[in-house]
Design an enzyme around this catalytic site. Structure first.
Site, PDB file in Angstrom:
ATOM      1  N   LYS A   1       1.045  -1.355  -0.014  1.00  0.00           N
ATOM      2  CA  LYS A   1       0.247  -0.073  -0.319  1.00  0.00           C
ATOM      3  C   LYS A   1       0.565   1.366   0.180  1.00  0.00           C
ATOM      4  CE  LYS A   1      -3.728  -1.948   2.178  1.00  0.00           C
ATOM      5  NZ  LYS A   1      -4.954  -2.014   3.232  1.00  0.00           N
TER       6      LYS A   1
ATOM      7  N   ASN B   1      -4.871   1.753  -1.376  1.00  0.00           N
ATOM      8  CA  ASN B   1      -5.436   0.440  -1.560  1.00  0.00           C
ATOM      9  C   ASN B   1      -5.487   0.043  -3.184  1.00  0.00           C
ATOM     10  OD1 ASN B   1      -7.748   1.297  -1.231  1.00  0.00           O
ATOM     11  ND2 ASN B   1      -8.164  -0.509  -0.632  1.00  0.00           N
TER      12      ASN B   1
ATOM     13  N   ASP C   1     -10.038   2.111   2.288  1.00  0.00           N
ATOM     14  CA  ASP C   1     -10.113   1.386   3.111  1.00  0.00           C
ATOM     15  C   ASP C   1     -10.642   2.443   4.003  1.00  0.00           C
ATOM     16  OD1 ASP C   1      -9.011  -0.389   2.592  1.00  0.00           O
ATOM     17  OD2 ASP C   1      -6.590  -0.469   3.774  1.00  0.00           O
TER      18      ASP C   1
END
Lengths: 256, 256
Positions: B71, B91, B107
């Site tokens: 990431k 991501n 996220d």
């Protein structure tokens, strides 16, 4: 079912939208109990090497199947086995575990399996091959390995035909091979004539014998229609594609 | 069904075997009528950039979802949107059409959707966040955007915790944020404690409040078991993963 442990086989080609065989691969993979998926990879002409330089890092990549226009590049990039070396092109690549690629060519083996299943004889027969390009080269070598009575190769590009005649003679000194277009017992079309909306026959209708194979993956090419109308035993590229599936899975997943 | 027109979404991670969500992605893709497949890509740590340099040539690639350990690299390689910039990690990557990559981070948005669905309040609540790593950073920014009464951040690595406190304060000057571990109304675990066979609680049991979210994608982490035993409203990472799926598909396939 896809999972985190699924391995990938990518079909690299350009164009890719028309490619077939996905359902057949899925069925063969499921039947063999492999955890694997077969997927299209639209890689533009001339970009195979750049693409491979990235996916060599993909640890769950089982291998790359190469179709038009990547087969010559694949043979140059990978370490060729005998079939790929003889054909001068490769349709299979797998990682060699050391950052490079191993290359194979199963167009010829797929043709032989399909011809056998269709009841086409090759040994001790006079065979006429049309088209001395990538597919023609692989198929010519496969036919020569079966010991035909004679192998005649025709291509509108005389240099290309002559080059293939020379290559076959060098690999199979016992096989009578020449550049020629004439009567035969078995006719194999490896030219692109009849593909897509092309409504031409690849040779004069009078030259269509009792056994015909058209590598074009379509049941209704003009050659197939004409051959069937004459009562010939005839089959086409679908069976050659299907016959390659177990060969591809064995080479990539069982590394056999 | 896979066809020559199927687009690919690859989940790049290392390890990859334990990753989940494939069936959920397949169902969401089918429900939305997309011709797309979501597949694992085992890319070793430190190799994301090399991998991307190859797959940037893959014209039917919709995008790459990045998980541990990629990431931070994804945020460095791609052109970050606000969520990725705030989180300092990404991501999601999609080709920008000019040989580069656009990066996003869902996220945080996935956490907010999951928290809302689970009935966890955030606005005007005292929230305790555990873990100031990649996930913690994205979730902290998302929580701050909801206007909590206070946001306390704890990490055994004080430098990492302090860095995240500073980053949140810079992005959301109106939010009271400090490095602290104590009582709260809502507890969010973004540490890796409780993952796999780890049987520890991420904080003292006495600090477990009435609302708990554990980003670990397992229903039976020690925190989840303890929270439920106390009658807390509690949910875990599965819902955060599931909530991201429509966001991923929209960003990659509809470029929304």
């Amino acid at each position: 079912m896809i999972s985190g442990r699924t391995r990938l086989i990518l079909l690299a080609g350009d164009p890719i939208g028309h490619t077939k065989g996905y359902a057949e691969y899925a069925a063969a993979i499921a039947a063999a109990g492999h955890d694997c998926a077969y997927l299209p990879a639209h890689v533009p002409a001339g970009r195979l090497e750049d693409f491979l330089a990235g996916v060599v890092h993909l640890r769950n990549l089982a291998g790359v199947v190469c179709t038009i226009p990547h087969k010559q590049d694949a043979a140059r990039i990978g370490r060729c086995d005998t079939a790929a070396r003889r054909a001068g092109s490769a349709n299979l690549l797998r990682p060699d575990g050391a950052g490079g690629w191993e290359a194979s060519m199963v167009d010829g083996a797929g043709f032989l399996a399909a011809a056998s299943a269709a009841g086409l004889p090759l040994a001790r027969r006079r065979v006429q091959l049309l088209g001395a390009g990538g597919a023609g080269r692989a198929v010519a070598m496969a036919i020569a390995g079966e010991g035909p009575a004679a192998l005649a190769i025709h291509d509108p590009d005389a240099v290309r035909a002559e080059s293939l005649v020379g290559a076959v003679a060098a690999e199979f000194p016992g096989v009578p091979v020449q550049r020629h277009l004439g009567e035969s017992e078995v006719l194999v079309n490896c030219s692109a004539i009849g593909m897509g909306s092309d409504d031409r026959l690849p040779c004069d209708a009078a030259l269509i014998p009792g056994f015909v194979y058209d590598v074009v993956n379509r049941a209704d090419t003009p050659l197939m229609v004409a051959a069937r109308a004459r009562g010939a035993v005839a089959d086409h590229g679908y069976s050659m594609m299907a016959a390659q599936i177990p060969l591809v899975l064995r080479w990539m997943l069982e590394r056999g």
